[in-house]
Design a protein around this motif. Structure first.
Motif, PDB file in Angstrom:
ATOM      1  N   TRP A   1       0.523  -1.058   0.039  1.00 18.21           N
ATOM      2  CA  TRP A   1      -0.315   0.020  -0.467  1.00 18.21           C
ATOM      3  C   TRP A   1       0.781   1.350   0.268  1.00 18.21           C
ATOM      4  O   TRP A   1       0.634   2.437  -0.930  1.00 18.21           O
ATOM      5  N   CYS A   2       2.191   0.914   0.650  1.00 21.22           N
ATOM      6  CA  CYS A   2       2.924   2.294   1.372  1.00 21.22           C
ATOM      7  C   CYS A   2       3.243   2.563  -0.511  1.00 21.22           C
ATOM      8  O   CYS A   2       3.884   3.585  -0.773  1.00 21.22           O
ATOM      9  N   TYR A   3       3.974   1.599  -1.235  1.00 23.69           N
ATOM     10  CA  TYR A   3       4.892   1.527  -2.258  1.00 23.69           C
ATOM     11  C   TYR A   3       3.639   1.688  -3.232  1.00 23.69           C
ATOM     12  O   TYR A   3       4.356   2.478  -4.369  1.00 23.69           O
ATOM     13  N   ALA A   4       2.389   1.415  -3.335  1.00 22.92           N
ATOM     14  CA  ALA A   4       1.380   2.717  -4.414  1.00 22.92           C
ATOM     15  C   ALA A   4       1.070   3.366  -4.009  1.00 22.92           C
ATOM     16  O   ALA A   4       1.056   4.146  -5.230  1.00 22.92           O
ATOM     17  N   THR A   5       1.051   3.820  -3.358  1.00 22.15           N
ATOM     18  CA  THR A   5       0.498   5.166  -2.790  1.00 22.15           C
ATOM     19  C   THR A   5       0.944   6.571  -2.110  1.00 22.15           C
ATOM     20  O   THR A   5       1.121   7.487  -2.416  1.00 22.15           O
ATOM     21  N   GLY A   6       1.901   5.947  -1.371  1.00 21.30           N
ATOM     22  CA  GLY A   6       3.128   7.210  -0.799  1.00 21.30           C
ATOM     23  C   GLY A   6       2.378   7.180   1.008  1.00 21.30           C
ATOM     24  O   GLY A   6       2.929   8.740   1.048  1.00 21.30           O
ATOM     25  N   ASP A   7       1.584   7.177   0.989  1.00 21.28           N
ATOM     26  CA  ASP A   7       0.552   7.193   2.077  1.00 21.28           C
ATOM     27  C   ASP A   7       0.398   6.521   2.912  1.00 21.28           C
ATOM     28  O   ASP A   7      -0.602   5.419   2.973  1.00 21.28           O
ATOM     29  N   LEU A   8       1.401   6.247   3.326  1.00 23.08           N
ATOM     30  CA  LEU A   8       0.989   5.423   5.249  1.00 23.08           C
ATOM     31  C   LEU A   8       2.010   6.216   6.365  1.00 23.08           C
ATOM     32  O   LEU A   8       3.628   6.040   5.723  1.00 23.08           O
ATOM     33  N   HIS A   9       1.596   5.960   7.550  1.00 19.93           N
ATOM     34  CA  HIS A   9       2.379   5.829   8.553  1.00 19.93           C
ATOM     35  C   HIS A   9       2.487   4.712   9.710  1.00 19.93           C
ATOM     36  O   HIS A   9       1.905   4.277   9.226  1.00 19.93           O
ATOM     37  N   LEU A  10       3.681   5.129   9.743  1.00 22.85           N
ATOM     38  CA  LEU A  10       4.692   3.715  11.277  1.00 22.85           C
ATOM     39  C   LEU A  10       2.496   3.214  12.370  1.00 22.85           C
ATOM     40  O   LEU A  10       2.783   2.325  12.550  1.00 22.85           O
ATOM     41  N   ILE A  11       2.396   4.703  12.757  1.00 22.08           N
ATOM     42  CA  ILE A  11       1.455   4.520  12.994  1.00 22.08           C
ATOM     43  C   ILE A  11       0.084   3.717  13.084  1.00 22.08           C
ATOM     44  O   ILE A  11      -0.376   2.644  13.934  1.00 22.08           O
ATOM     45  N   THR A  12       0.150   3.487  11.740  1.00 23.07           N
ATOM     46  CA  THR A  12      -0.988   3.054  11.479  1.00 23.07           C
ATOM     47  C   THR A  12      -0.452   1.575  11.396  1.00 23.07           C
ATOM     48  O   THR A  12      -0.939   0.129  11.424  1.00 23.07           O
ATOM     49  N   THR A  13       0.560   1.411  10.874  1.00 25.02           N
ATOM     50  CA  THR A  13       0.911  -0.301  10.800  1.00 25.02           C
ATOM     51  C   THR A  13       1.129  -1.053  11.713  1.00 25.02           C
ATOM     52  O   THR A  13       1.255  -2.340  12.298  1.00 25.02           O
ATOM     53  N   LEU A  14       1.404  -0.135  13.125  1.00 23.87           N
ATOM     54  CA  LEU A  14       1.957  -0.906  14.368  1.00 23.87           C
ATOM     55  C   LEU A  14       0.219  -0.849  14.936  1.00 23.87           C
ATOM     56  O   LEU A  14       0.173  -1.646  15.396  1.00 23.87           O
ATOM     57  N   THR A  15      -0.581   0.460  14.587  1.00 27.97           N
ATOM     58  CA  THR A  15      -2.146  -0.468  14.697  1.00 27.97           C
ATOM     59  C   THR A  15      -2.437  -1.367  14.484  1.00 27.97           C
ATOM     60  O   THR A  15      -3.141  -2.252  14.849  1.00 27.97           O
ATOM     61  N   TRP A  16      -2.599  -1.634  13.302  1.00 28.06           N
ATOM     62  CA  TRP A  16      -2.659  -3.174  12.282  1.00 28.06           C
ATOM     63  C   TRP A  16      -1.252  -4.042  13.363  1.00 28.06           C
ATOM     64  O   TRP A  16      -2.652  -5.269  13.165  1.00 28.06           O
ATOM     65  N   MET A  17      -0.582  -4.360  13.207  1.00 30.94           N
ATOM     66  CA  MET A  17      -0.478  -5.458  13.976  1.00 30.94           C
ATOM     67  C   MET A  17      -0.680  -5.288  15.573  1.00 30.94           C
ATOM     68  O   MET A  17      -0.813  -6.987  16.064  1.00 30.94           O
ATOM     69  N   THR A  18      -0.965  -4.101  15.749  1.00 28.84           N
ATOM     70  CA  THR A  18      -1.488  -4.757  17.958  1.00 28.84           C
ATOM     71  C   THR A  18      -2.603  -5.458  17.540  1.00 28.84           C
ATOM     72  O   THR A  18      -2.936  -6.491  17.906  1.00 28.84           O
ATOM     73  N   LEU A  19      -3.491  -4.509  16.420  1.00 27.99           N
ATOM     74  CA  LEU A  19      -5.006  -5.693  16.010  1.00 27.99           C
ATOM     75  C   LEU A  19      -4.391  -7.215  15.545  1.00 27.99           C
ATOM     76  O   LEU A  19      -5.691  -8.358  16.255  1.00 27.99           O
ATOM     77  N   ARG A  20      -3.262  -7.481  14.807  1.00 23.13           N
ATOM     78  CA  ARG A  20      -4.088  -8.221  14.228  1.00 23.13           C
ATOM     79  C   ARG A  20      -3.474  -9.756  15.318  1.00 23.13           C
ATOM     80  O   ARG A  20      -3.195 -11.034  15.308  1.00 23.13           O
ATOM     81  N   LEU A  21      -2.875  -9.299  16.279  1.00 25.16           N
ATOM     82  CA  LEU A  21      -2.076  -9.719  17.399  1.00 25.16           C
ATOM     83  C   LEU A  21      -3.514 -10.178  17.884  1.00 25.16           C
ATOM     84  O   LEU A  21      -3.474 -11.451  18.032  1.00 25.16           O
ATOM     85  N   PHE A  22      -4.423  -9.571  17.821  1.00 27.29           N
ATOM     86  CA  PHE A  22      -5.083  -9.827  19.101  1.00 27.29           C
ATOM     87  C   PHE A  22      -6.290 -10.797  18.595  1.00 27.29           C
ATOM     88  O   PHE A  22      -6.850 -12.197  18.881  1.00 27.29           O
ATOM     89  N   GLN A  23      -6.494 -10.850  17.320  1.00 26.99           N
ATOM     90  CA  GLN A  23      -6.880 -11.640  16.424  1.00 26.99           C
ATOM     91  C   GLN A  23      -6.274 -13.021  16.900  1.00 26.99           C
ATOM     92  O   GLN A  23      -7.394 -14.105  16.934  1.00 26.99           O
ATOM     93  N   ALA A  24      -4.613 -13.062  16.339  1.00 25.58           N
ATOM     94  CA  ALA A  24      -4.195 -14.481  16.404  1.00 25.58           C
ATOM     95  C   ALA A  24      -4.636 -15.388  17.659  1.00 25.58           C
ATOM     96  O   ALA A  24      -4.997 -16.551  17.881  1.00 25.58           O
TER      97      ALA A  24
END
Length: 288
Positions: free
Chosen positions: A194-217
């Motif tokens: 997504w970042c490569y395609a749009t150039g629009d992504l922040h680390l805080i979003t990635t960190l939040t995503w990884m947190t939710l993914r851990l919760f799910q797993a």
């Protein structure tokens, strides 16, 4: 009256966001950005993963909650097994996952990810991006997981994760290093693409995503089906009840977050038949 409450809530959220952004900047200020990112991702992963397991470890000690245990007759969440898994997962985190995290910062920066900058993106944008990451990871995980059940891949790689036919939270990342690398790719590839395609992504979003993914797993491997479990209020969510069958039967239900792909590709037929049989047994028992 309602307008006052709305304004107060907005002001509170704004001040909270400003405070977090200030702390975020100070964390990076005067320090090597790559090292701070490495420490942030690894430490947060350790805290979130093991902290997410604690409620289920507590539930194991409460007799009144055992009625929510999915597999009543197969008990593998013993103290001995928990300790075995804890040691393996901790070593795996340090010797396999940490080296992978080392390479995250240079790749993320190359693809244009914002790391230490503020302000953070709006919550609406973060939510949209995280939803896309969930969908991508689920599709990737479905096929990768299904592939890992093929002959030699299962025997030499995925069989380790299936040591537990009645899974428990700590076992979510109890897996062969190659499996960790393969399935971990699905987690991080979405944000990087997504970042490569749009150039629009922040680390805080990635960190939040990884947190939710851990919760799910962890929830998916918890072995508990509580009334408040995510799949009981979020339509289409996979959850513990769905994934627990996969461990019990060693087949079907290859998805991670949603139930879509198993339904579309017909890899839930045995699961559906099992559910129907259990429902019929419960109905017959109630009629007696």
């Amino acid at each position: 009256m309602n307008g006052c409450k709305w304004n107060s809530t907005t002001a509170f959220l704004s001040s909270t966001s400003s405070y977090i952004e200030t702390q975020w900047q100070s964390m990076f200020e005067g320090r090597n950005e790559a090292l701070v990112t490495l420490a942030l991702l690894f430490v947060s992963h350790e805290i979130i993963y093991f902290a997410r397991c604690i409620p289920y470890l507590i539930a194991d000690q409460i007799p009144s909650l055992q009625k929510y245990k999915i597999q009543q007759k197969t008990i593998q969440n013993t103290a001995q097994n928990q300790w075995k898994v804890f040691r393996y997962v901790l070593l795996s985190h340090f010797f396999f996952e940490l080296p992978m995290i080392v390479g995250f910062h240079p790749v993320a920066v190359y693809f244009g990810m914002a790391i230490s900058s503020v302000p953070f993106p709006p919550l609406s944008k973060m939510a949209f991006q995280i939803l896309l990451f969930f969908v991508f990871e689920d599709f990737f995980h479905y096929w990768a997981h299904r592939g890992l059940h093929y002959g030699p891949f299962y025997k030499h790689i995925h069989k380790l994760h299936h040591e537990w036919s009645a899974p428990f939270g700590l076992a979510a990342e109890y897996a062969h290093p190659i499996e960790v690398m393969i399935l971990g790719t699905g987690t991080i590839a979405g944000p990087l693409m997504w970042c490569y395609a749009t150039g629009d992504l922040h680390l805080i979003t990635t960190l939040t995503w990884m947190t939710l993914r851990l919760f799910q797993a962890v929830e998916a491997h918890s072995g508990y089906d509580f009334p408040w479990s995510t799949h009981n209020w979020l339509p289409g969510w996979s959850g513990s009840e769905h994934h627990d069958y996969h461990h019990m039967a060693f087949t079907n239900n290859f998805s991670t977050s949603f139930r879509w792909w198993d339904h579309i590709f017909g890899t839930n037929k045995k699961y559906i038949a099992y559910k129907e049989r259990k429902a019929a047994e419960a109905k017959a028992k109630k009629a007696l």
